[in-house]
Design a protein around this motif. Structure first.
Motif, mmCIF file in Angstrom:
data_model
loop_
_atom_site.group_PDB
_atom_site.id
_atom_site.type_symbol
_atom_site.label_atom_id
_atom_site.label_comp_id
_atom_site.label_asym_id
_atom_site.label_seq_id
_atom_site.Cartn_x
_atom_site.Cartn_y
_atom_site.Cartn_z
ATOM 1 N N SER A 163 -64.184 -97.564 40.423
ATOM 2 C CA SER A 163 -63.554 -97.338 38.922
ATOM 3 C C SER A 163 -62.188 -96.468 39.144
ATOM 4 N N ALA A 164 -61.434 -95.772 40.559
ATOM 5 C CA ALA A 164 -60.315 -94.901 40.893
ATOM 6 C C ALA A 164 -59.619 -96.339 41.377
ATOM 7 N N TYR A 165 -57.942 -96.962 41.471
ATOM 8 C CA TYR A 165 -57.453 -97.328 41.819
ATOM 9 C C TYR A 165 -56.674 -96.843 42.716
ATOM 10 N N PRO A 166 -56.130 -97.752 44.265
ATOM 11 C CA PRO A 166 -56.204 -97.016 45.105
ATOM 12 C C PRO A 166 -54.480 -96.680 44.810
ATOM 13 N N LYS A 167 -53.612 -97.308 43.705
ATOM 14 C CA LYS A 167 -52.655 -96.760 43.369
ATOM 15 C C LYS A 167 -52.817 -95.695 43.424
ATOM 16 N N GLU A 168 -53.451 -94.784 41.882
ATOM 17 C CA GLU A 168 -54.024 -94.457 40.906
ATOM 18 C C GLU A 168 -54.291 -92.889 42.039
ATOM 19 N N GLN A 169 -55.245 -93.050 42.895
ATOM 20 C CA GLN A 169 -55.319 -92.009 43.830
ATOM 21 C C GLN A 169 -54.039 -91.614 44.762
ATOM 22 N N GLU A 170 -53.187 -92.705 44.722
ATOM 23 C CA GLU A 170 -52.226 -92.081 46.149
ATOM 24 C C GLU A 170 -51.452 -90.854 45.054
ATOM 25 N N ALA A 171 -51.283 -91.792 43.209
ATOM 26 C CA ALA A 171 -50.537 -91.012 42.584
ATOM 27 C C ALA A 171 -51.105 -89.635 43.111
ATOM 28 N N SER A 172 -52.363 -89.682 42.485
ATOM 29 C CA SER A 172 -52.803 -88.165 42.040
ATOM 30 C C SER A 172 -53.060 -87.801 43.589
ATOM 31 N N ASN A 173 -53.304 -87.915 44.257
ATOM 32 C CA ASN A 173 -53.535 -87.026 45.929
ATOM 33 C C ASN A 173 -52.279 -86.129 45.704
ATOM 34 N N ALA A 174 -50.768 -87.560 45.536
ATOM 35 C CA ALA A 174 -49.473 -86.800 45.485
ATOM 36 C C ALA A 174 -49.190 -85.483 44.451
ATOM 37 N N ASP A 175 -49.726 -85.664 43.735
ATOM 38 C CA ASP A 175 -49.340 -84.899 41.873
ATOM 39 C C ASP A 175 -50.283 -83.591 43.017
ATOM 40 N N GLY A 176 -51.357 -84.065 43.239
ATOM 41 C CA GLY A 176 -52.584 -82.705 43.886
ATOM 42 C C GLY A 176 -51.257 -82.243 44.659
ATOM 43 N N GLY A 177 -50.461 -82.735 45.666
ATOM 44 C CA GLY A 177 -50.458 -81.714 46.772
ATOM 45 C C GLY A 177 -49.170 -81.073 46.677
ATOM 46 N N LYS A 178 -48.185 -81.509 45.688
ATOM 47 C CA LYS A 178 -47.099 -81.260 45.061
ATOM 48 C C LYS A 178 -47.999 -79.841 44.160
ATOM 49 N N LEU A 179 -48.239 -79.585 43.571
ATOM 50 C CA LEU A 179 -48.724 -79.019 42.314
ATOM 51 C C LEU A 179 -49.328 -77.689 43.410
ATOM 52 N N GLU A 180 -50.715 -78.498 44.911
ATOM 53 C CA GLU A 180 -50.667 -77.199 45.731
ATOM 54 C C GLU A 180 -49.302 -76.134 46.161
ATOM 55 N N ARG A 181 -48.705 -77.155 46.493
ATOM 56 C CA ARG A 181 -46.810 -76.395 46.888
ATOM 57 C C ARG A 181 -46.775 -75.756 45.722
ATOM 58 N N ALA A 182 -45.966 -76.156 44.744
ATOM 59 C CA ALA A 182 -45.954 -74.999 43.389
ATOM 60 C C ALA A 182 -46.966 -73.967 43.886
ATOM 61 N N LEU A 183 -48.472 -74.058 43.046
ATOM 62 C CA LEU A 183 -48.904 -72.457 43.916
ATOM 63 C C LEU A 183 -48.661 -72.038 44.695
ATOM 64 N N MET A 184 -49.315 -72.744 45.990
ATOM 65 C CA MET A 184 -48.429 -71.559 47.356
ATOM 66 C C MET A 184 -47.128 -70.648 47.443
ATOM 67 N N ALA A 185 -45.535 -71.282 46.745
ATOM 68 C CA ALA A 185 -44.671 -70.408 46.537
ATOM 69 C C ALA A 185 -44.804 -69.572 45.837
ATOM 70 N N THR A 186 -45.649 -69.808 44.264
ATOM 71 C CA THR A 186 -45.829 -68.569 43.872
ATOM 72 C C THR A 186 -46.737 -67.430 43.501
ATOM 73 N N VAL A 187 -47.752 -68.009 44.371
ATOM 74 C CA VAL A 187 -48.232 -67.104 44.737
ATOM 75 C C VAL A 187 -47.154 -65.919 46.475
ATOM 76 N N ALA A 188 -46.857 -66.637 47.163
ATOM 77 C CA ALA A 188 -45.942 -66.195 47.807
ATOM 78 C C ALA A 188 -44.783 -65.445 47.030
ATOM 79 N N ASP A 189 -43.775 -66.019 45.967
ATOM 80 C CA ASP A 189 -42.863 -65.224 45.405
ATOM 81 C C ASP A 189 -44.570 -63.949 45.039
ATOM 82 N N LEU A 190 -45.307 -63.748 43.969
ATOM 83 C CA LEU A 190 -45.788 -62.876 43.802
ATOM 84 C C LEU A 190 -46.179 -61.923 44.729
ATOM 85 N N GLN A 191 -46.885 -62.052 46.099
ATOM 86 C CA GLN A 191 -46.550 -61.153 46.630
ATOM 87 C C GLN A 191 -45.998 -60.065 47.178
#
Length: 416
Positions: A163-191
């Protein structure tokens, strides 16, 4: 025109139907098509149709513009032909305009051809992607059908995997990684912001009033008329005591009085003093002296405590919760006499008259949290009271800040 004919062929193109397979127990099972796949096909067809419509509209618009320009030129030429004097000029003008229009028309047609070729290439590429996508889907569905014959459980696992296509999975993983890094940066800024706010709060409390103290006494200038008188809650006939207070001295001289208790016989019976950057305690007169050097800073809040016991004559000094002096044999066996006067920021004169006070020993700055107990506090309690968070919550039984009467004199006043 070949690009326009693509739409009917796309509409006639059939989307792969859902596959029915035989389950091991439930009989025929209909494998549902994913709504996400159908919506994706619909979007691709709509994009192709929109591109064809835009191409046709652009062609018609350019043809209309050319017709309008040619008609207007023909009208102008007819007007010029009516004037015989301008016939020759009009012919020359007509030739120039005609040549110019032909050149512009050729350029416009060339641009239209290039745009049409571009649209055609894009449409063909999209069509090839659709065809390839359809073939891949058909292959996956065929594999799925064969795998589901082995069992319903295996079919469900295969369905999830396909049901999941390789390209979509790679894109979602990449987006998830970017979002996670952004959230980590935000948490560091809040701290970091939280740490800065904590520092700012501590600095603010240190600059104005210690946390928990709602008011303070202000001694605006060094004067013999500016001091405060304290009425104790019980008799000052004591064999031991602990005095604690918060003070921020503007400038400490050779002798600056924080707390003074005097009687008619001995105006300096008990004193807690500042001398430049030193803290001093006298009991029974200046001969019984305890001193701690380099513990006072002008312009900063400090928590000062002094404790004494008659039994062993042990006297101690504390600054900001730390023991800075410990001296035995200070006025051992002595008892503080009663019926004296307690002054803050000044000492009693030998005559007992306020106008005879000495301005050179007067305190300038702020004072709060003045408390006195009739016993020696242990080290843990003193450290607790030196904490700027809630340090004014506990009060002494001889003098309790906010309970015992404190009378300002001269220019001293309460602030908050």
């Amino acid at each position: 025109m070949s690009a326009v004919q693509i739409v009917p062929s796309l509409r006639s193109f059939s989307i792969p139907e859902c596959v029915s397979v035989e389950g091991s127990k439930a009989g025929a099972t209909q494998i549902p098509c994913t709504p996400q796949d159908l919506s994706r096909w619909n979007k691709l067809f709509i994009m192709l149709e929109d591109s064809q419509m835009k191409q046709d509209m652009l062609l018609h618009q350019n043809e209309d513009m050319v017709k309008v320009e040619v008609d207007s030129i023909q009208k102008e030429l007819h007007k010029l032909n009516n004037n015989k004097a301008c016939v020759q000029a009009s012919e020359n003008t007509c030739k120039c305009i005609s040549e110019q229009m032909n050149g512009n028309l050729n350029k416009a047609m060339e641009q239209l051809r290039e745009a049409a070729d571009t649209y055609q290439a894009q449409n063909n590429e999209t069509l090839q992607q659709l065809i390839q996508f359809s073939r891949n889907q058909a292959t996956r569905l065929t594999k799925l059908e064969s795998s589901t014959l082995l069992g319903a459980g295996l079919g469900q696992v295969a369905m999830k995997s396909f049901s999941a296509y390789p390209k979509e999975q790679e894109a979602s993983n990449a987006d998830g990684g970017k979002l996670e890094r952004a959230l980590m940066a935000t948490v560091a800024d809040l701290q970091r912001v939280h740490a800065q706010l904590a520092l700012f709060q501590r600095a603010t409390a240190h600059r104005f009033l210690p946390s928990g103290c709602e008011m303070a006494l202000l001694f605006p200038m060094r004067s013999k008329h500016i001091f405060a008188e304290v009425i104790p809650s019980m008799s000052m006939s004591l064999q031991s005591f602990t005095i604690c207070l918060w003070a921020k001295v503007t400038q400490s001289l050779n002798k600056t009085v924080l707390f003074s208790y005097g009687t008619k016989k001995n105006p300096q019976e008990l004193q807690l003093l500042l001398a430049r950057n030193s803290l001093l305690l006298t009991v029974g007169g200046e001969t019984h002296l305890v001193e701690a050097h380099s513990v006072v800073t002008d312009g900063q809040w400090g928590h000062f405590c002094a404790a004494w016991s008659s039994e062993q004559g042990l006297a101690t000094l504390w600054v900001n919760g730390e023991n800075v002096a410990r001296v035995p044999g200070v006025a051992e066996g002595h008892v503080l006499p009663s019926n004296g006067f307690i002054l803050l920021g000044q000492e009693r004169s030998r005559s007992g008259i306020y106008r005879d006070l000495d301005s050179s020993v007067a305190f300038t700055g702020k004072m709060t949290g003045v408390n006195m107990w009739d016993h020696v506090l242990d080290a843990g309690r003193i450290k607790e009271y030196a904490n700027q968070d809630g340090s004014c919550d506990s009060r002494g039984n001889v003098i309790g800040w906010g309970i015992s009467e404190v009378i300002p004199h001269g220019g001293s006043q309460y602030i908050n």
